[in-house]
Design a protein around this motif. Structure first.
Motif, PDB file in Angstrom:
ATOM      1  N   ALA A 313      41.211  68.014   0.815  1.00 22.27           N
ATOM      2  CA  ALA A 313      40.526  68.479   2.027  1.00 22.27           C
ATOM      3  C   ALA A 313      41.537  68.759   3.140  1.00 22.27           C
ATOM      4  O   ALA A 313      41.397  69.731   3.892  1.00 22.27           O
ATOM      5  CB  ALA A 313      39.496  67.443   2.475  1.00 22.27           C
ATOM      6  N   GLU A 314      42.572  67.923   3.240  1.00 18.55           N
ATOM      7  CA  GLU A 314      43.606  68.137   4.258  1.00 18.55           C
ATOM      8  C   GLU A 314      44.369  69.426   4.025  1.00 18.55           C
ATOM      9  O   GLU A 314      44.937  70.000   4.964  1.00 18.55           O
ATOM     10  CB  GLU A 314      44.586  66.959   4.274  1.00 18.55           C
ATOM     11  CG  GLU A 314      44.011  65.663   4.788  1.00 18.55           C
ATOM     12  CD  GLU A 314      45.041  64.542   4.736  1.00 18.55           C
ATOM     13  OE1 GLU A 314      46.118  64.711   5.332  1.00 18.55           O
ATOM     14  OE2 GLU A 314      44.766  63.514   4.091  1.00 18.55           O
ATOM     15  N   LEU A 315      44.406  69.889   2.778  1.00 12.33           N
ATOM     16  CA  LEU A 315      45.129  71.122   2.454  1.00 12.33           C
ATOM     17  C   LEU A 315      44.248  72.358   2.584  1.00 12.33           C
ATOM     18  O   LEU A 315      44.715  73.473   2.331  1.00 12.33           O
ATOM     19  CB  LEU A 315      45.688  71.037   1.031  1.00 12.33           C
ATOM     20  CG  LEU A 315      46.661  69.884   0.758  1.00 12.33           C
ATOM     21  CD1 LEU A 315      47.194  69.972  -0.663  1.00 12.33           C
ATOM     22  CD2 LEU A 315      47.808  69.878   1.762  1.00 12.33           C
ATOM     23  N   GLY A 316      42.990  72.170   2.963  1.00 10.09           N
ATOM     24  CA  GLY A 316      42.107  73.310   3.188  1.00 10.09           C
ATOM     25  C   GLY A 316      41.172  73.649   2.048  1.00 10.09           C
ATOM     26  O   GLY A 316      40.462  74.655   2.104  1.00 10.09           O
ATOM     27  N   VAL A 317      41.131  72.810   1.012  1.00 16.03           N
ATOM     28  CA  VAL A 317      40.210  73.039  -0.104  1.00 16.03           C
ATOM     29  C   VAL A 317      38.790  72.691   0.329  1.00 16.03           C
ATOM     30  O   VAL A 317      38.567  71.721   1.058  1.00 16.03           O
ATOM     31  CB  VAL A 317      40.618  72.186  -1.316  1.00 16.03           C
ATOM     32  CG1 VAL A 317      39.599  72.299  -2.446  1.00 16.03           C
ATOM     33  CG2 VAL A 317      42.001  72.610  -1.815  1.00 16.03           C
ATOM     34  N   THR A 318      37.807  73.476  -0.120  1.00 20.12           N
ATOM     35  CA  THR A 318      36.406  73.178   0.154  1.00 20.12           C
ATOM     36  C   THR A 318      35.761  72.586  -1.093  1.00 20.12           C
ATOM     37  O   THR A 318      36.289  72.718  -2.209  1.00 20.12           O
ATOM     38  CB  THR A 318      35.640  74.443   0.561  1.00 20.12           C
ATOM     39  OG1 THR A 318      35.557  75.327  -0.580  1.00 20.12           O
ATOM     40  CG2 THR A 318      36.349  75.167   1.712  1.00 20.12           C
ATOM     41  N   GLU A 319      34.619  71.952  -0.903  1.00 16.67           N
ATOM     42  CA  GLU A 319      33.919  71.378  -2.064  1.00 16.67           C
ATOM     43  C   GLU A 319      33.536  72.451  -3.071  1.00 16.67           C
ATOM     44  O   GLU A 319      33.550  72.222  -4.278  1.00 16.67           O
ATOM     45  CB  GLU A 319      32.680  70.621  -1.592  1.00 16.67           C
ATOM     46  CG  GLU A 319      33.000  69.286  -0.931  1.00 16.67           C
ATOM     47  CD  GLU A 319      31.775  68.401  -0.810  1.00 16.67           C
ATOM     48  OE1 GLU A 319      31.306  67.907  -1.869  1.00 16.67           O
ATOM     49  OE2 GLU A 319      31.303  68.214   0.311  1.00 16.67           O
ATOM     50  N   ALA A 320      33.200  73.645  -2.566  1.00 13.38           N
ATOM     51  CA  ALA A 320      32.829  74.741  -3.465  1.00 13.38           C
ATOM     52  C   ALA A 320      34.002  75.167  -4.340  1.00 13.38           C
ATOM     53  O   ALA A 320      33.808  75.650  -5.466  1.00 13.38           O
ATOM     54  CB  ALA A 320      32.325  75.932  -2.650  1.00 13.38           C
ATOM     55  N   ASP A 321      35.221  74.982  -3.839  1.00 14.29           N
ATOM     56  CA  ASP A 321      36.407  75.366  -4.619  1.00 14.29           C
ATOM     57  C   ASP A 321      36.616  74.467  -5.835  1.00 14.29           C
ATOM     58  O   ASP A 321      37.234  74.890  -6.819  1.00 14.29           O
ATOM     59  CB  ASP A 321      37.667  75.279  -3.751  1.00 14.29           C
ATOM     60  CG  ASP A 321      37.695  76.290  -2.621  1.00 14.29           C
ATOM     61  OD1 ASP A 321      37.079  77.370  -2.780  1.00 14.29           O
ATOM     62  OD2 ASP A 321      38.332  76.003  -1.586  1.00 14.29           O
ATOM     63  N   LEU A 322      36.114  73.238  -5.768  1.00 16.54           N
ATOM     64  CA  LEU A 322      36.429  72.259  -6.802  1.00 16.54           C
ATOM     65  C   LEU A 322      35.909  72.674  -8.173  1.00 16.54           C
ATOM     66  O   LEU A 322      36.623  72.571  -9.173  1.00 16.54           O
ATOM     67  CB  LEU A 322      35.875  70.885  -6.416  1.00 16.54           C
ATOM     68  CG  LEU A 322      36.372  70.299  -5.084  1.00 16.54           C
ATOM     69  CD1 LEU A 322      35.749  68.915  -4.859  1.00 16.54           C
ATOM     70  CD2 LEU A 322      37.897  70.210  -5.063  1.00 16.54           C
ATOM     71  N   GLU A 323      34.672  73.139  -8.244  1.00 17.42           N
ATOM     72  CA  GLU A 323      34.104  73.528  -9.531  1.00 17.42           C
ATOM     73  C   GLU A 323      34.811  74.757 -10.089  1.00 17.42           C
ATOM     74  O   GLU A 323      35.048  74.856 -11.299  1.00 17.42           O
ATOM     75  CB  GLU A 323      32.604  73.790  -9.397  1.00 17.42           C
ATOM     76  CG  GLU A 323      31.793  72.519  -9.173  1.00 17.42           C
ATOM     77  CD  GLU A 323      30.304  72.742  -9.418  1.00 17.42           C
ATOM     78  OE1 GLU A 323      29.965  73.711 -10.119  1.00 17.42           O
ATOM     79  OE2 GLU A 323      29.512  71.945  -8.918  1.00 17.42           O
ATOM     80  N   VAL A 324      35.161  75.694  -9.214  1.00 18.70           N
ATOM     81  CA  VAL A 324      35.880  76.894  -9.655  1.00 18.70           C
ATOM     82  C   VAL A 324      37.226  76.495 -10.255  1.00 18.70           C
ATOM     83  O   VAL A 324      37.611  76.958 -11.335  1.00 18.70           O
ATOM     84  CB  VAL A 324      36.084  77.866  -8.483  1.00 18.70           C
ATOM     85  CG1 VAL A 324      36.911  79.067  -8.919  1.00 18.70           C
ATOM     86  CG2 VAL A 324      34.744  78.321  -7.922  1.00 18.70           C
ATOM     87  N   ALA A 325      37.941  75.622  -9.557  1.00 19.01           N
ATOM     88  CA  ALA A 325      39.250  75.178 -10.038  1.00 19.01           C
ATOM     89  C   ALA A 325      39.119  74.404 -11.350  1.00 19.01           C
ATOM     90  O   ALA A 325      39.948  74.568 -12.268  1.00 19.01           O
ATOM     91  CB  ALA A 325      39.925  74.309  -8.982  1.00 19.01           C
TER      92      ALA A 325
END
Length: 360
Positions: A313-325
């Motif tokens: 989160a500190e690096l700018g990742v969103t929760e929506a990004d997690l599943e994509v990654a």
């Protein structure tokens, strides 16, 4: 305790590289290394931030330098490589000198991959990539990596003086990035007793040096010990196969543009905690090197104590990004001690997103 099982059965391939390690070597040794390789028309490559340092190396090379190209960028975008290759060919270069961190050395490797030109590396961070035949390129939002002996630097010039100007925050994340190489090497399928010894010594040296750098950034002895550790950790990566940790970092960096060293710093404790149940020998070796009984927690706490980012989160990742990654990482088969599934990866990413202490 022993650093290898009772039955010895392994392969170990050494990399053909010459190393020079001493303060001031970037200027005093690089010309001799080039001459020893028979190189007379060298292109120096670097990033924009490291241009002043690279200029001192270029000046030391004198007439053997045919140009300085300051076009290196994080994650080695393919279009940046194409431009650098054009510059090298236009200059009639017979070799390349990469001065700087992982981005500069990555660009040097990409030039070597495309042209076959021999590479000399003069690292100014603790990334460790100078000790590997691993290359990486980012194209269309995806980072791909490979191994090729052509990209292995023929000579590596370690100059602790170059790291004195590296800010503390970057020193810490760069150093933990190097630790990730050693950690994954300990449970790699092609590991060996030699790699285990290098990995543990690298971990001990780096975790001992980083707190000293944080307190006294101009401590040349601490800087030298960290650079020595980076050499060992990088050599471990060069000798073994990458697993879940590196693959996750490549996805997060190539597809989401996250900073390389910071991403490694955040992911490492959680990837290790995920793999720990299936890698007891590796965890035991790490525990000895760290003088702890909980290596993932110790690495997490070290990073936080030294002021490094502690969550995605500190690096700018969103929760929506997690599943994509998670889906991207799960779609790429690779060796790992524990089975890799989309759900398992998502759990690692969620833990890293929240930043709480890892649980094995």
């Amino acid at each position: 305790m022993k650093d290898f099982p009772e039955t010895l059965d392994f392969s170990y391939e050494t990399q053909p590289v010459r190393v020079v390690f001493r303060p001031g070597a970037s200027v005093s040794a690089t010309p001799g290394e080039a001459a020893g390789l028979g190189l007379r028309r060298l292109l120096v490559v670097c990033g924009s931030r490291g241009e002043a340092t690279a200029r001192t190396v270029a000046d030391a090379l004198g007439d053997a330098c045919v140009g300085l190209h300051a076009g290196a960028r994080m994650h080695v975008p393919v279009e940046i490589v194409e431009r650098a290759v054009e510059v090298a060919r236009a200059a009639g270069a017979d070799g390349c000198v990469a001065v700087g961190g992982g981005s500069a050395i990555g660009l040097g490797k990409a030039i070597a991959l495309r042209t076959g030109l021999p590479l000399i590396a003069v690292p100014s961070t603790y990334a460790g990539s100078e000790m590997t035949p691993v290359w990486g390129l980012t194209e269309h939002g995806a980072k791909r990596t490979g191994r090729d002996p052509a990209v292995q630097p023929r000579s590596v010039v370690y100059d602790p003086d170059l790291t004195l100007s590296l800010p503390v925050d970057l020193s810490v994340t760069s150093g933990i990035n190097a630790l990730a190489h050693a950690v994954e090497a300990l449970y790699a399928p092609d590991g060996s007793p030699l790699v285990s010894l290098m990995a543990q010594e690298g971990v001990r040296a780096m975790t001992g040096a980083l707190p000293g750098i944080a307190v006294a950034p101009d401590d040349l002895d601490a800087r030298a010990r960290a650079l020595y550790a980076a050499w060992l950790c990088g050599a471990c990566l060069g000798a073994t196969t990458m697993g879940l940790h590196h693959k996750l970092c490549h996805v997060l960096g190539g597809s989401f543009g996250l900073p390389h060293a910071e991403t490694h710093t955040v992911i490492l404790p959680y990837a290790l905690a995920y793999n720990a149940p299936e890698a007891p020998h590796a965890v035991a070796a790490l525990n000895r090197a760290l003088d702890t009984d909980d290596a993932p927690r110790t690495l997490h706490d070290l990073a936080r104590r030294l002021g490094a980012p502690g969550s995605l989160a500190e690096l700018g990742v969103t929760e929506a990004d997690l599943e994509v990654a998670a889906l991207q990482a799960a779609s790429q088969p690779y060796a790992n001690p524990r089975e890799v599934t989309a759900d398992g990866i998502l759990g690692v990413l969620r833990a890293a997103y929240e930043g709480h202490a890892p649980v094995s």
